[in-house]
Design a protein around this motif. Structure first.
Motif, short mmCIF file in Angstrom:
data_model
loop_
_atom_site.label_atom_id
_atom_site.label_comp_id
_atom_site.label_asym_id
_atom_site.label_seq_id
_atom_site.Cartn_x
_atom_site.Cartn_y
_atom_site.Cartn_z
N ARG A 136 1.03 -0.95 -0.12
CA ARG A 136 0.04 -0.09 0.09
C ARG A 136 0.96 1.26 -0.09
O ARG A 136 0.55 2.13 -0.74
N HIS A 186 1.01 4.00 -3.07
CA HIS A 186 0.80 5.45 -2.64
C HIS A 186 1.81 6.44 -3.03
O HIS A 186 1.38 7.50 -3.65
N ARG A 219 1.45 8.04 -6.70
CA ARG A 219 0.50 9.39 -6.73
C ARG A 219 -0.07 9.11 -8.01
O ARG A 219 -0.32 10.11 -8.90
N GLY A 270 -6.26 9.71 -1.92
CA GLY A 270 -5.08 8.65 -2.13
C GLY A 270 -5.45 7.26 -2.00
O GLY A 270 -4.71 6.44 -2.21
N ALA A 313 -4.78 2.45 -0.80
CA ALA A 313 -3.48 3.02 -0.65
C ALA A 313 -3.51 4.15 0.60
O ALA A 313 -2.46 4.44 1.09
#
Length: 480
Positions: A81, A85, A88, A213, A277
């Motif tokens: 995760r 993340h 992006r 996110g 994420a």
């Protein structure tokens, strides 16, 4: 028939039986060590059991137990995760993330099949949700696991370095690791462009204000992209062919996908979806687990402590700090792999006692062309490993290559690295454990179609991989 020839014939029979029947090769090797040792060579039971690799057993149990704990307490899932993340919303970075995580996990001691079993469902979930070619994402898992497979604290790295050290040959942990990493990274780069990864550049997804996110499955802003508005929510998302553009009009057209909380298009009931994420806060035990893995790396690489005993120590400390969270970790140790490796290494010890290794060395010397023999050994490792166990074939072939290397005409470090790369890179074959896990977890493509594509790719790797490893590492003669 001499004991030497009988022991070689028994080894071949064991590999064939383990390939055709669901019998652990390690168990067969222990039986072979017992029968060949007592009946053909007159060895005592104590001598046969003396060939059992106690230190290697501790390494295998220690690193797989530590990885089982990291899986149980969610540390592995957190790493996935966190990595997602970091990209992006850049879809082109997802294959890279999958490759790096796979390599990282095997580099710190996780068995490659275990990593594939955990990451394959997650990776294919991303592929289905964001229209990434399944072959691309699956091969990133496969090559990633092999890229990190020969680190000094990994299972395969420990086997190869240990056997080479016990044979009195020079070895280099860094050369072995970097050779495997470089070859698999190069293969991953080719896969990225062959299976349409370059079409992902310019494609992004953005989260809605309600779920910043989030990497939950997507509902697209335009018909036909990502999850397909108006399609059956339970159906897999369409997959881009390698040549198909990913954006309207041209490959460089940007496609923005809006993430809507709670949707699950492209995810069938019971399937593993892409992890969220968000929520990247570590629990105390996950932070301690990451610290323990880092401490293991430092202890082994900087202070030269024993890998197995250090890993067991870290695992026990983690178990004591959170007994409930780590309940069942021992049952998740890769016991079949432990049996496989220890059984094969025990049989190789019997071969050494009988004199089979010296016998093979004499036969190799009679050929008179060391470079040709080196190439043949690399191909034997590649072909057999495509259908059988990589750890098994390495445990058998590395000692058999020792007489050739002892002649001084080939660089031992280069030859061992080439043999290791040749035997491991072919694990993309659907007949290997890693390849079979990819076939079992594929989404976004018919399983039979994926199997045929993976089989064709595996055949190409078997044909080219050993030759490339030999040509770059062995033929130039630049590594002693």
């Amino acid at each position: 028939m001499s004991a030497e020839l009988l022991s070689i014939l028994a080894l071949i029979v064991m590999f064939l039986v383990a390939t055709v029947f669901p019998v652990n090769l390690g168990a067969l090797a222990l039986v072979g060590a017992f029968l060949v040792g007592t009946l053909a060579a007159g060895m005592s039971t104590d001598d046969i059991l003396g060939a059992f690799p106690g230190s290697l057993f501790v390494i295998l149990v220690g690193v797989t137990l530590l990885f089982a704990i990291a899986t149980n307490n969610g540390t592995v899932d957190w790493l996935v995760r966190a990595a997602v993340h970091l990209v992006r919303g850049r879809l082109a970075a997802i294959p890279l993330v999958v490759f790096v995580i796979s390599a990282l996990l095997t580099a710190v001691g996780a068995p490659a099949p275990a990593v594939a079993a955990i990451l394959a469902p997650i990776a294919f979930g991303f592929a289905a949700d964001y229209r990434i070619h399944p072959m691309l994402i699956g091969l990133m898992v496969a090559h990633g696991t092999q890229a990190g497979a020969f680190s000094p604290i990994s299972v395969l790295g420990g086997i190869v370095n240990g056997v080479t050290r016990d044979s009195g040959l020079p070895y280099d942990n860094l050369v072995l690791f970097l050779s495997s990493f470089a070859y698999n990274a190069a293969a991953a780069a080719i896969v990225f462009f062959v299976f349409g990864g370059h079409h992902l550049f310019g494609r992004t997804h953005v989260a809605t204000p309600d779920s910043p996110g989030s990497a939950s499955p997507a509902s697209p802003t335009t018909p036909g992209s990502a999850s397909g508005t108006g399609t059956d929510p339970g159906a897999p998302a369409p997959v881009l062919s390698p040549a198909a553009p990913s954006g309207p009009g041209s490959p460089s057209g940007e496609v923005t996908t809006t993430i809507v909380p709670g949707t699950s298009s492209g995810t069938s009931p019971g399937a593993t979806s892409a992890p969220d994420a968000g929520g990247l806060r570590l629990t105390a035990h996950q932070a301690l687990t990451l610290t323990g893995i880092l401490a293991l790396c430092v202890a082994v690489l900087a202070f030269q402590l024993d890998v197995g005993l250090t890993a067991v120590t870290v695992a026990v400390i983690l178990s004591l700090t959170s007994p409930k969270a780590n309940k069942g970790a021992v049952e998740r140790v890769a016991w079949p792999t432990v049996l496989l490796i220890c059984g094969v290494v025990t049989y190789v010890g019997v071969l050494q006692e009988i004199g089979t290794i010296d016998y093979v060395g004499s036969a190799v010397a009679a050929i008179g062309i060391p470079l040709l023999v080196a190439l043949l050994i690399c191909y034997v490792g590649g072909v057999v490993s495509a259908f059988a166990s990589t750890v098994g074939i390495l445990g058998a072939l590395v000692p058999l290559a020792v007489p050739l290397l002892s002649q001084g005409t080939l660089g031992p470090i280069a030859m061992i690295a080439a043999l290791s790369v040749s035997s491991a890179i072919v694990d993309v074959s659907p007949f290997s454990t890693t390849g079979a896990l990819l076939v079992a977890n594929v989404r976004g493509m018919e399983r039979d179609q994926f199997y045929r594509k993976l089989l064709a790719y595996g055949a190409a790797v078997v044909a080219v991989g050993p030759l490339a490893a030999w040509a770059v590492l062995v033929a130039p003669g630049w590594l002693g």
